[in-house]
Every structure is written in structure tokens, then in C-alpha cells.
Design an enzyme around this catalytic site. Sequence first.
Site, PDB file in Angstrom:
ATOM      1  N   THR A 193       0.719  -1.248   0.000  1.00  0.00           N
ATOM      2  CA  THR A 193       0.000   0.000   0.000  1.00  0.00           C
ATOM      3  C   THR A 193       0.749   1.301   0.000  1.00  0.00           C
ATOM      4  O   THR A 193       1.663   1.519   0.769  1.00  0.00           O
ATOM      5  CB  THR A 193      -0.939   0.079   1.211  1.00  0.00           C
ATOM      6  OG1 THR A 193      -1.823  -0.976   1.136  1.00  0.00           O
ATOM      7  CG2 THR A 193      -1.654   1.379   1.259  1.00  0.00           C
ATOM      8  N   ASN A 404      12.489  -7.661  -1.700  1.00  0.00           N
ATOM      9  CA  ASN A 404      11.267  -8.380  -2.036  1.00  0.00           C
ATOM     10  C   ASN A 404      11.426  -9.890  -2.009  1.00  0.00           C
ATOM     11  O   ASN A 404      10.436 -10.608  -2.077  1.00  0.00           O
ATOM     12  CB  ASN A 404      10.739  -7.915  -3.389  1.00  0.00           C
ATOM     13  CG  ASN A 404      10.119  -6.553  -3.274  1.00  0.00           C
ATOM     14  OD1 ASN A 404       9.119  -6.396  -2.581  1.00  0.00           O
ATOM     15  ND2 ASN A 404      10.737  -5.568  -3.894  1.00  0.00           N
TER      16      ASN A 404
END
Lengths: 409, 409
Positions: A193, A404
Site C-alpha cells: 500500500t 522483495n
Amino acid sequence: MPVLLTAPHPADLHPVPGLRLGVAEAGVRKANRKDLVVLELAEGSAVAGVFTRNRYCAAPVQVCREHLASGSAIRAVLINTGNANAGTGADGLARARRSCDALAARMGLTPQQVLPFSTGVIMETLPVERIEAGLPAALADLSASNWSRAAEGIMTTDTLPKAASRQVQIGGRTVTVTGISKGAGMIRPNMATMLGFIATDAVLAPSLLQPLVKQAADASFNRITIDGDTSTNDSFVLIATRQAGHAEITALDSADGQILRDAVFAVARQLAQAIVRDGEGATKFITVQIDGGRTEAECRLAAYAIAHSPLVKTAFFASDPNLGRILAAVGYAGIDDLDQQLIEMHLDDVHVVTQGGRHPAYREEDGQRVMKQAEITVRVHLGRGAASSTVWTCDLSHDYVSINADYRS
Amino acid sequence: MPVLLTAPHPADLHPVPGLRLGVAEAGVRKANRKDLVVLELAEGSAVAGVFTRNRYCAAPVQVCREHLASGSAIRAVLINTGNANAGTGADGLARARRSCDALAARMGLTPQQVLPFSTGVIMETLPVERIEAGLPAALADLSASNWSRAAEGIMTTDTLPKAASRQVQIGGRTVTVTGISKGAGMIRPNMATMLGFIATDAVLAPSLLQPLVKQAADASFNRITIDGDTSTNDSFVLIATRQAGHAEITALDSADGQILRDAVFAVARQLAQAIVRDGEGATKFITVQIDGGRTEAECRLAAYAIAHSPLVKTAFFASDPNLGRILAAVGYAGIDDLDQQLIEMHLDDVHVVTQGGRHPAYREEDGQRVMKQAEITVRVHLGRGAASSTVWTCDLSHDYVSINADYRS
């Protein structure tokens, strides 16, 4: 390492009359971490928002849309980090509603007067009881001068808090625009987000909030990209407490409306760019400007093709003036009748491509010099018309993969 | 490290009667490297191709399209590595034509009977004189059994040569389908292009070549993605020497047509998958299968959204069963009326998502077990219809960044 970004100084963040912020450590996912923020809006405030277009949108996004559509006067904003409450089905919706119920009860509001926001791990159950337990501390903390702490309170994997503030004069009164944001993309495994909140005390006709937030998003948050992934929870909210005391602005293109709009755009742009500057593993801040298109839409296609290309982004990371990759991205952007012979390209002030081929005067070392900078502007002229579009992005580095690929801890 | 891929054994690559291959070291970019390949097609051969849709397509692609459109009987294919002759404007076109002129003169053909292909650095001048100088050696080398050496001759940064071969029986005759391919994406700084060449001796009506090559591409090369970047030079060519001696196939959906089509599809699929298995930095081979869509097009949107997501690809690299990222990619794929409550997802045999949320019986260790495999199938059911689509991709690793961030040497 963020690119030319520093933490905001608390004294530079002007309070917005009619709005107070409270921050608490609720232990949503980890202890000893600011993870709960409440905004209290004075009576008479107007609120509008834009939300992710991801069809897999999170439960709080669905509840926000409902509460805004209900026409209730929004009086509170509730934000938690540590859990995105996304991909959680009917149970997630019930938990988002329960968090609104709890805050509404403590503030003497109806649940529809609360907007909930969540960011963090996807597909895990929201520990709403911890949020409920954290509310008293957040409410006790309410203060108009808490913008800096609130910016910290909405951080997830951001390395720096993000905030911006402007003051302008409207009708002889000082009007404030102050906002905070948090990181783009689905940062870290499942950390979701981008969130942005901007408040102003400008006296704006409530019907103008929605067009203004949409225009501001199109000029800021909708122009940034880290990795092209659209989160389940992306939200941008504009609040007008309407307490500045000047005559009501009834049109955005009036003189006063334009002053306000410019200030809101500037704050939104600074907040959006801060997200890119603090992008995962970013070492370069890249402005991609497309000119000479027939429509803004086709300019955006070309800009995003460049900004999303992993090959272009790794070339920026390597400081490699790899013209072919940028031109190839323009070529596959989806502009069907593009004439490659009309393409011009600059890297900052260096003219690298003319008539679709390498500029005769271009020297590799000139391109190399620009590519080594921390901030770079790529300008491509399509030679088809007068439309333009600009997006901001960052490079693709080893750290992006490391961040990631870390297993969720 | 390629994923479950080995170099083809020369003895497994069946010659195609009517086609000879010659390989030479022309020193286009580097010395002592096979970089020039000539295919000689017997009289009566038919040829069709599909080419990149990148508007910045390379000079040889433009010349191929012209020569195919001219209706001339194609009798030779000329391939060089080391230079893509892309982004080179009118001079690049002239040089591509000159290479065809030179080969045609030596073979007693018209230039329109030659198809040129280039792969390598973009935006540098094609050293056509080196190609001309290399032609005698390539022609002296012509042999029907040179498939393996030709596979080596078209490699750029591929770590292994790629070839595949099948034989089928049609009308009592043995029919051969043999092909070679080279690496996808714009591998290494400016090293461009996916190339694929398949030849068969099947007696196919010439008008069926174009639909067959298009169908084969859609079932193979158009289903793979490494990094989403479409090269300036991507080309896939199908050659039928028509020497097998059986009755002519006049419809692809006839019994014989289907046998041939299946063999061509199988070879094309193996060549395409080999490109992914040898993708830059690949450590995993991923099959993304979307079922339950209303149309194949929307299934492809969802499959490519998953396959292109850097967040999904780094999760595969990390062996992280990061469901939220996959679902979020489906959510932003562009299927506007997608109902997230109908989504089902499997990782191989493990049912991980039901009704849009985590399956109650799903255990993280089961997902983890699948994610650790070198080959993984992600199946997502959209719950909207009966259409399906499958794409193949690889993960995004540190090596991808390293390979693409290396400065051009």
C-alpha cells in the site's frame, strides 16, 4: 538509501486548524512500534478520496467507499499498519467495520462517520481487538501538532517518514495545506500500500472536494511507479476542515480556487515523489517526460512503458546510457501508428536521439555523465502532436530484489 | 543456470530434406565466435513468418516483411549475431539490403529471395562488410546436418544452444520438423531479440504456412515472457521444403494437417520454453494457467499480470508462497467486473485460495514445499466462464539485475 530525501522537520509541518492527530503503539504485528493513527476532524469538515482500482481491494477500502457514499459527515480517520486486511473475505469486512464501531463509540459518532485504512501483511486476519485496545492511547494523544509523529505512525517499510506542508494567502487569511504519505508498491513481502492524507483548513464548497482530490491524484500519486504493481489498499484522502475564515471557494478555476489547487497539488506532488525517492532499493530518481503526442493518454502509455521496463530500470541502476532500451519501450508502448523516424530523445540537456536514430553529435560520455546523477530527466518527443505527460519512477537495483525476496519474517 | 535444460544432442536433431545450414565466424562484434548462419532452401519451399509488433522494429525486420510481401520464392535465410541493426534509420535499412544483395549474388538469387535477421547491440552501425566477407565460409559449410551448430551460431547471451526435433508419419512417409531458437528479452545491455526458425519437409499448401506460423506462435513464443520487454527484432519463421513425398495437405484441420500442426506446435513450444528456462538469471520455470475466464483474452491479461509482476517474480525467486502478490496481480489485470469472492488458486496440487480467501486447510509449509521446486504451476480459476490461457515465465533474481546492469563491454 532514499534519493535526495530527508525526514521532514516537525516545525515545518503547519497544523491545520480543525484537525488533531493521535498516535499509539497497538502491537498490531510488532510491539514497540507506532502502528495506530487517529485523525479527528472538526464538525463541518468535508472529505473525499480516491482508492485503488485493484479488483482485489482490501476490506477497509470497501468500507471507506461505503461510508463516503452514505453521505455521513466524516469526523474521524483510523489507520493501522502491520496488517492490510486484504484478501480476507467477509470476516475481514466484519473486522474493518468493528474497528469503526469501536472508534465511533469512543468519539460519540456513528460508524459511518469513520474512515478505516489498513496497511501491512495481506491475507492474514486483522487483530481488531489490539486496535480496539490501542484506541484510548491514540485518543489521549490527539494534538494539532502531531503531523510528524503521524507520518511515522503510518510507515511500514519506508525508511523515512514523509510529510509536506504549504501555506498560502486566500482572502486575506492564511490557509494551510499539510499532508503525510507512506510507501508505494507492495513493499516487502506482503507489505502493501501507498497511503496519502492531505488536510487543509480552506473554506471549500464540499462538492469541490471530490474533483479536487481526483485532479490532485492525477497530478501526483497517479504519476508515480516503483514496480508497476497496484496495491490492494492504495488510498488518497483530502480533508477540508473549512475553518480558515475566508469567503467560500465555489469554483476550482476561480482565482482563490487556483491558489488552493496549486498548494494542494504541490503538497501531493511532494508526498508522491517522496514515495519514489524512498522506493525499494532506489538509487536514482527518474522523471520521464513524453512530449509531442496526439493525446495525453498515449503520452502516458509511452511514459509508463519506459518507467515499468525492467531493462530500462536496470540500465539506470548501472548508470548505462542505454538508448536502445528506452526506444524499444516507446516502440512497444501500444501506439500503433508511431513513426520511429520522428522520435527525439534527451537525457537532461543531452540530445541523444534525433529522427529515430543516434544524434550525430551525441557522445557516449555525455550520456554517461547524466546517467551517473541521482536525479535524471528522460524527455522523449513523439513528433505527433502537442500533448504531454510526465511520470516519476526509480531504478531497479539489487536491493529491490533483496527486499522483495526476503522471506516474510 | 538454466532450469532443467540441457544442450540438444546433434544426433537428436533430424535433418530436414531440402534444407542446408552453414555457419561461419565473421567477427561481426567479436572474433572467434560463430556469428553468421545461412539457411539454403530448396526450390519449391514455402516460407512464412511473424515479427515483433514493436513500432521501433529493426531494419532486417522491415526488409523481411518487404521480401515476404513481394511474393518472391524465398530461398535463403541470413542471420547474424553481434549487431541488431535496430534504431539505425535509413542507413541501417540500406545495410540490411546490402547483406541480402551479397548473399543473393553468391547464390544466384534475387535479393527479394533472401530473408535477413540480426540480433545483438542496438543503435550501432551494422558492419555489413564483415558479413559479406564471411559469406563464402558460411556457404562452404552448408550441410543438412548442421542444426546443432546453427543453434550455436545464433546464440547471443544464451548459456545453451536451443533446438528441438520431431518426426511424424503422414501418408506413409516420415515427416520431420526441426527448429532452433535463441534467447528472449533484450538480453544483456542492448543484446536484443528472440529468434525462432522451424523447418519441415511436409508437403503443405503454401497458403497454409501463414496461418500455421501464426497459430504456432500463439501457442508458444507468444506465451513466454522473461521481463515483459518486447524486442525490436523478435522473429519466428516457418519453412516448408515440401519434399516429404506425401499427398499435399490442403487444410490444417484435416487428419494429416492436425498431425503436422501438433508436431510444429510441440517443437515451437519446446523452443519457446527453452528460452524461458535459459532466461536471464532464471532459477525457476513457472507455468501460469488461468481458467474460468469469460474470454481467452481476459485470461491472458490475468496470466501476464502475474507473469510480469516483479513482486510475484521475486517471491518465486525467494521460494515464498506469497499468495497476496499473486491475487493482487489478478486484481489489477484489467478485468473490470472481476468478483474476488469467486477466485480459486492452486500451487501445483496445493489448494491455497478458495472463494477469494485463504483456504481453511491450507498450510504455509505446503505452499513452501511447492515454491522450492524448480518447476511450478500456478493455477487461478476466475469463476466467470470456461475460457483458459497459459503462459510460461521465470523468476526475477539477483542475477537478472547483474546481467542487465553490467555495462556494455
